[in-house]
Design a protein around this motif. Structure first.
Motif, PDB file in Angstrom:
ATOM      1  N   ILE A   1       0.863  -1.179   0.000  1.00  0.00           N
ATOM      2  CA  ILE A   1       0.000   0.000   0.000  1.00  0.00           C
ATOM      3  C   ILE A   1       0.897   1.225   0.000  1.00  0.00           C
ATOM      4  CG2 ILE A   1      -1.778   1.327   1.186  1.00  0.00           C
ATOM      5  CD1 ILE A   1      -2.629  -1.224   2.600  1.00  0.00           C
ATOM      6  N   LYS A   2       0.664   2.135  -0.943  1.00  0.00           N
ATOM      7  CA  LYS A   2       1.393   3.396  -1.007  1.00  0.00           C
ATOM      8  C   LYS A   2       0.378   4.516  -1.177  1.00  0.00           C
ATOM      9  CE  LYS A   2       5.092   5.863  -3.355  1.00  0.00           C
ATOM     10  NZ  LYS A   2       6.146   5.804  -4.363  1.00  0.00           N
TER      11      LYS A   2
ATOM     12  N   ILE B   1      -2.141   6.291   5.617  1.00  0.00           N
ATOM     13  CA  ILE B   1      -2.772   4.977   5.674  1.00  0.00           C
ATOM     14  C   ILE B   1      -3.322   4.767   7.077  1.00  0.00           C
ATOM     15  CG2 ILE B   1      -2.424   2.484   5.460  1.00  0.00           C
ATOM     16  CD1 ILE B   1       0.011   3.158   3.637  1.00  0.00           C
TER      17      ILE B   1
ATOM     18  N   ILE C   1      -5.281   1.770   9.356  1.00  0.00           N
ATOM     19  CA  ILE C   1      -5.575   0.341   9.339  1.00  0.00           C
ATOM     20  C   ILE C   1      -6.524   0.013  10.474  1.00  0.00           C
ATOM     21  CG2 ILE C   1      -4.597  -1.976   9.537  1.00  0.00           C
ATOM     22  CD1 ILE C   1      -1.966  -0.686   8.419  1.00  0.00           C
TER      23      ILE C   1
ATOM     24  N   VAL D   1      -3.608  -5.994   7.425  1.00  0.00           N
ATOM     25  CA  VAL D   1      -2.743  -5.742   6.275  1.00  0.00           C
ATOM     26  C   VAL D   1      -1.507  -6.615   6.413  1.00  0.00           C
ATOM     27  CG1 VAL D   1      -1.317  -4.051   5.062  1.00  0.00           C
ATOM     28  CG2 VAL D   1      -3.537  -3.370   5.973  1.00  0.00           C
TER      29      VAL D   1
ATOM     30  N   CYS E   1       3.805  -4.377   2.757  1.00  0.00           N
ATOM     31  CA  CYS E   1       4.568  -3.158   3.021  1.00  0.00           C
ATOM     32  C   CYS E   1       3.657  -1.942   2.908  1.00  0.00           C
ATOM     33  CB  CYS E   1       5.703  -3.029   2.018  1.00  0.00           C
ATOM     34  SG  CYS E   1       6.869  -4.389   2.072  1.00  0.00           S
ATOM     35  N   CYS E   2       3.930  -0.944   3.752  1.00  0.00           N
ATOM     36  CA  CYS E   2       3.189   0.316   3.714  1.00  0.00           C
ATOM     37  C   CYS E   2       4.173   1.453   3.524  1.00  0.00           C
ATOM     38  CB  CYS E   2       2.431   0.529   5.013  1.00  0.00           C
ATOM     39  SG  CYS E   2       1.126  -0.649   5.304  1.00  0.00           S
TER      40      CYS E   2
ATOM     41  N   VAL F   1       1.216   6.340   9.086  1.00  0.00           N
ATOM     42  CA  VAL F   1       0.486   5.074   9.140  1.00  0.00           C
ATOM     43  C   VAL F   1      -0.105   4.958  10.530  1.00  0.00           C
ATOM     44  CG1 VAL F   1       0.648   2.563   8.987  1.00  0.00           C
ATOM     45  CG2 VAL F   1       2.052   3.983   7.467  1.00  0.00           C
TER      46      VAL F   1
ATOM     47  N   LEU G   1      -1.151  -5.242  11.659  1.00  0.00           N
ATOM     48  CA  LEU G   1      -0.325  -5.009  10.480  1.00  0.00           C
ATOM     49  C   LEU G   1       0.815  -6.009  10.547  1.00  0.00           C
ATOM     50  CD1 LEU G   1       0.702  -3.369   8.015  1.00  0.00           C
ATOM     51  CD2 LEU G   1       1.867  -1.882   9.664  1.00  0.00           C
TER      52      LEU G   1
ATOM     53  N   CYS H   1       3.907  -6.794   8.514  1.00  0.00           N
ATOM     54  CA  CYS H   1       4.582  -6.159   7.390  1.00  0.00           C
ATOM     55  C   CYS H   1       6.067  -6.433   7.381  1.00  0.00           C
ATOM     56  CB  CYS H   1       4.339  -4.659   7.385  1.00  0.00           C
ATOM     57  SG  CYS H   1       5.298  -3.769   8.594  1.00  0.00           S
TER      58      CYS H   1
ATOM     59  N   ILE I   1       7.684  -0.364   7.089  1.00  0.00           N
ATOM     60  CA  ILE I   1       6.874   0.849   6.974  1.00  0.00           C
ATOM     61  C   ILE I   1       7.835   1.959   6.599  1.00  0.00           C
ATOM     62  CG2 ILE I   1       5.447   2.550   8.154  1.00  0.00           C
ATOM     63  CD1 ILE I   1       4.506   0.336   9.998  1.00  0.00           C
TER      64      ILE I   1
END
Length: 61
Positions: free
Chosen positions: A24-25, A29, A31, A35, A38-39, A44, A52, A54, A57
């Motif tokens: 997600i870019k 963001i 949440i 998820v 990667c964010c 975030v 999350l 991930c 971040i």
């Protein structure tokens, strides 16, 4: 949803019960669901009781 979400402008919110498996870019963001991936964003937010999972971040400037 499986895949990538790229927004050049605007925010992404994964709502309660939502699931994203991928990158997600966006500018910001939030949440509230799950998820996995990667964010990349200026900010975030992970809301209470949500997750999350991930690899990283990235806070962009």
């Amino acid at each position: 949803m499986t895949g990538e979400i790229y927004l050049t402008e605007g925010d992404v919110r994964v709502r309660r019960g939502g699931v994203v498996d991928g990158m997600i870019k966006a500018e910001n963001i939030t949440i509230e669901g799950l998820v996995t991936g990667c964010c990349e964003a200026k900010s975030v937010q992970i809301m209470e009781n949500w997750r999350l999972l991930c690899c990283r971040i990235i806070h962009s400037s």
